[in-house]
Write an enzyme that holds these catalytic residues in place. Structure first.
Site, PDB file in Angstrom:
ATOM      1  N   LYS A  13       1.044  -0.910  -0.161  1.00  9.93           N
ATOM      2  CA  LYS A  13       0.190   0.401  -0.203  1.00  9.93           C
ATOM      3  C   LYS A  13       0.489   1.472  -0.343  1.00  9.93           C
ATOM      4  O   LYS A  13       0.616   1.857  -0.728  1.00  9.93           O
ATOM      5  CB  LYS A  13      -1.034  -0.389   1.421  1.00  9.93           C
ATOM      6  CG  LYS A  13      -2.272  -0.858   1.432  1.00  9.93           C
ATOM      7  CD  LYS A  13      -2.595  -1.223   2.859  1.00  9.93           C
ATOM      8  CE  LYS A  13      -2.326  -1.179   3.755  1.00  9.93           C
ATOM      9  NZ  LYS A  13      -1.121  -2.196   3.960  1.00  9.93           N
ATOM     10  N   ARG A 160      10.999  -1.064  10.969  1.00 12.10           N
ATOM     11  CA  ARG A 160      10.076  -0.691  12.610  1.00 12.10           C
ATOM     12  C   ARG A 160       9.522  -2.183  13.237  1.00 12.10           C
ATOM     13  O   ARG A 160      10.153  -3.100  13.550  1.00 12.10           O
ATOM     14  CB  ARG A 160       8.157  -0.666  11.348  1.00 12.10           C
ATOM     15  CG  ARG A 160       7.881   0.130  10.634  1.00 12.10           C
ATOM     16  CD  ARG A 160       6.747   0.179  10.001  1.00 12.10           C
ATOM     17  NE  ARG A 160       5.556  -0.548  10.920  1.00 12.10           N
ATOM     18  CZ  ARG A 160       4.858  -0.737   9.748  1.00 12.10           C
ATOM     19  NH1 ARG A 160       4.595   0.409   8.563  1.00 12.10           N
ATOM     20  NH2 ARG A 160       3.713  -0.992  10.119  1.00 12.10           N
ATOM     21  N   ARG A 171      -0.261  -9.065  13.241  1.00 11.56           N
ATOM     22  CA  ARG A 171      -0.611  -8.150  12.200  1.00 11.56           C
ATOM     23  C   ARG A 171      -1.471  -9.116  11.293  1.00 11.56           C
ATOM     24  O   ARG A 171      -2.815  -8.720  10.613  1.00 11.56           O
ATOM     25  CB  ARG A 171      -0.010  -7.704  12.066  1.00 11.56           C
ATOM     26  CG  ARG A 171       1.127  -6.675  12.971  1.00 11.56           C
ATOM     27  CD  ARG A 171       1.687  -5.328  12.379  1.00 11.56           C
ATOM     28  NE  ARG A 171       1.695  -4.935  11.684  1.00 11.56           N
ATOM     29  CZ  ARG A 171       2.774  -4.760  11.019  1.00 11.56           C
ATOM     30  NH1 ARG A 171       4.581  -5.590  10.907  1.00 11.56           N
ATOM     31  NH2 ARG A 171       2.855  -4.135   9.515  1.00 11.56           N
TER      32      ARG A 171
HETATM   33  P1  ADP Z   1       2.129  -2.273   2.980  1.00 13.44           P
HETATM   34  O1  ADP Z   1       2.306  -0.715   2.977  1.00 13.44           O
HETATM   35  O2  ADP Z   1       0.827  -2.740   2.314  1.00 13.44           O
HETATM   36  O3  ADP Z   1       1.751  -2.573   4.660  1.00 13.44           O
HETATM   37  P2  ADP Z   1       4.205  -1.756   1.884  1.00 13.44           P
HETATM   38  O4  ADP Z   1       4.372  -0.678   0.734  1.00 13.44           O
HETATM   39  O5  ADP Z   1       5.865  -1.609   2.474  1.00 13.44           O
HETATM   40  O6  ADP Z   1       3.182  -2.131   2.404  1.00 13.44           O
HETATM   41  O7  ADP Z   1       5.775  -2.888   1.038  1.00 13.44           O
HETATM   42  C1  ADP Z   1       6.346  -3.752   2.097  1.00 13.44           C
HETATM   43  C2  ADP Z   1       7.038  -4.289   1.474  1.00 13.44           C
HETATM   44  O8  ADP Z   1       7.510  -4.595   0.153  1.00 13.44           O
HETATM   45  C3  ADP Z   1       8.504  -3.336   1.872  1.00 13.44           C
HETATM   46  O9  ADP Z   1       9.733  -3.857   1.884  1.00 13.44           O
HETATM   47  C4  ADP Z   1       8.563  -2.928  -0.123  1.00 13.44           C
HETATM   48  O10 ADP Z   1       9.535  -2.828  -0.747  1.00 13.44           O
HETATM   49  C5  ADP Z   1       7.627  -4.413  -0.196  1.00 13.44           C
HETATM   50  N1  ADP Z   1       7.098  -4.597  -1.444  1.00 13.44           N
HETATM   51  C6  ADP Z   1       6.199  -3.205  -1.657  1.00 13.44           C
HETATM   52  N2  ADP Z   1       5.790  -3.851  -2.874  1.00 13.44           N
HETATM   53  C7  ADP Z   1       6.185  -5.209  -3.327  1.00 13.44           C
HETATM   54  C8  ADP Z   1       6.497  -5.730  -5.381  1.00 13.44           C
HETATM   55  N3  ADP Z   1       5.413  -5.878  -5.456  1.00 13.44           N
HETATM   56  N4  ADP Z   1       7.068  -7.170  -4.683  1.00 13.44           N
HETATM   57  C9  ADP Z   1       8.142  -7.028  -4.010  1.00 13.44           C
HETATM   58  N5  ADP Z   1       8.377  -6.631  -2.843  1.00 13.44           N
HETATM   59  C10 ADP Z   1       7.254  -5.528  -3.257  1.00 13.44           C
HETATM   60  P1  ADP Z   2       0.660  -2.176   7.144  1.00 12.53           P
HETATM   61  O1  ADP Z   2       0.863  -1.177   6.456  1.00 12.53           O
HETATM   62  O2  ADP Z   2       2.045  -2.760   7.623  1.00 12.53           O
HETATM   63  O3  ADP Z   2      -0.570  -2.747   7.377  1.00 12.53           O
HETATM   64  P2  ADP Z   2       0.375   0.009   8.738  1.00 12.53           P
HETATM   65  O4  ADP Z   2       1.410   1.691   8.476  1.00 12.53           O
HETATM   66  O5  ADP Z   2      -0.356   0.187   8.518  1.00 12.53           O
HETATM   67  O6  ADP Z   2       1.210  -1.109   8.579  1.00 12.53           O
HETATM   68  O7  ADP Z   2       0.021   0.315  10.657  1.00 12.53           O
HETATM   69  C1  ADP Z   2       0.678   0.255  11.818  1.00 12.53           C
HETATM   70  C2  ADP Z   2      -0.567  -0.109  13.694  1.00 12.53           C
HETATM   71  O8  ADP Z   2      -1.136   1.182  13.589  1.00 12.53           O
HETATM   72  C3  ADP Z   2      -1.503  -0.774  13.116  1.00 12.53           C
HETATM   73  O9  ADP Z   2      -0.982  -2.727  13.204  1.00 12.53           O
HETATM   74  C4  ADP Z   2      -2.306  -0.152  14.458  1.00 12.53           C
HETATM   75  O10 ADP Z   2      -1.759  -0.679  15.413  1.00 12.53           O
HETATM   76  C5  ADP Z   2      -1.709   0.924  13.367  1.00 12.53           C
HETATM   77  N1  ADP Z   2      -2.614   1.072  12.771  1.00 12.53           N
HETATM   78  C6  ADP Z   2      -3.038   1.894  11.317  1.00 12.53           C
HETATM   79  N2  ADP Z   2      -3.653   2.783  10.901  1.00 12.53           N
HETATM   80  C7  ADP Z   2      -4.863   1.768  11.170  1.00 12.53           C
HETATM   81  C8  ADP Z   2      -6.477   2.419  11.672  1.00 12.53           C
HETATM   82  N3  ADP Z   2      -7.107   2.569   9.964  1.00 12.53           N
HETATM   83  N4  ADP Z   2      -7.020   1.685  12.761  1.00 12.53           N
HETATM   84  C9  ADP Z   2      -6.381   0.926  13.152  1.00 12.53           C
HETATM   85  N5  ADP Z   2      -4.977   1.125  13.490  1.00 12.53           N
HETATM   86  C10 ADP Z   2      -4.290   1.468  12.084  1.00 12.53           C
END
Ligand code: ADP
Ligand code: ADP
Ligand code: ZN
Length: 215
Positions: A13, A160, A171
């Protein structure tokens, strides 16, 4: 215009949001980034949110909803906004639906990024994030040009706390229970656009931007 990125932790995302907002004139609203910065500042919001985040649990809806209200009002001037990580519960989605008319915003599309679980675990445990701008990198899949340094802003990269294997597994469970029901919620409203998130970063972006270009 409002676009939502929905998908499990690690589905890409944040990575896609960076590309989308650089091409389309949208304010980027990531509740995760906002909460992490509150934790870093150790302000009231951060002190309340930290315990949940460290355990891989969701932060209570009322805290998150307050953040979103403020950010949406600030986003005026842009063509619209892109939500990353919000809504994450049916309660948050219902709040959003009710708030939209008052904010004079239309929800145009929810992209549901789907990725296999084994791939998610690899992505999350190898993720590195910029301590200054929040950009996401990956040790193997998206390494920065210079080790541990952000390509965008030169900031230091860090891992993180919640990207440890144990918290990642928690998660993913929380996602299945509390967030996955949103797929049906938005499908029923005709707003869902499923995206194959197992492709490489550019492949995923192509699929999303072709839908966005039609809106
Ligand atoms: P999210 O915001 O959904 O948690 P991130 O954008 O932070 O996910 O991506 C999670 C990890 O995977 C990061 O280390 C990112 O560089 C990597 N990543 C994101 N998209 C891809 C993809 N299409 N293929 C391989 N690695 C990816
Ligand atoms: P990822 O992209 O890896 O899923 P985020 O950065 O979006 O992680 O979220 C990290 C943490 O922040 C979540 O595990 C949760 O604890 C909190 N969080 C983020 N967005 C929300 C939401 N919309 N509602 C509740 N908790 C949230
Ligand atoms: Zn940076």
């Amino acid at each position: 215009m409002l676009i939502v990125l929905l998908g499990p932790p690690g589905s890409g995302k944040g990575t896609q949001a960076e590309k989308i907002t650089s091409e389309f004139d949208l304010a980027y609203i990531s509740t995760g980034d906002i909460l992490r910065s509150a934790v870093k500042d150790n302000n009231e919001l951060g002190r309340k949110a930290r315990q949940y985040m460290d355990q891989g649990q969701l932060v209570p809806d009322d805290l998150v909803v307050d953040i979103v209200k403020v950010r949406l009002m600030d986003a005026e001037g842009k063509k619209g906004a892109l939500f990353d990580g919000f809504p994450r519960t049916v309660e948050q989605a219902v709040f959003l639906e009710k708030a939209l008319p008052e904010l004079k915003v239309t929800l145009n599309m929810v992209f549901s990024i789907e990725v296999d679980e084994s791939e998610l675990i690899k992505r999350l445990t190898g993720r590195r994030v910029c301590s200054v701008c929040g950009a996401s990198y990956h040790l193997k899949f998206k390494p920065p040009k210079v080790r541990n340094v952000c390509d965008q802003c030169g900031g230091d990269l860090y891992q993180r706390d919640d990207d440890s294997l144990e918290t990642v597994q928690e998660r993913l469970e929380v996602y299945k229970k509390q967030t996955e029901p949103l797929i049906d919620f938005y499908q029923e409203r005709g707003l869902l656009s499923p995206i194959d998130g197992n492709q490489d970063i550019d492949g995923v972006y192509k699929q999303i931007s072709s839908v966005l270009g039609e809106l």
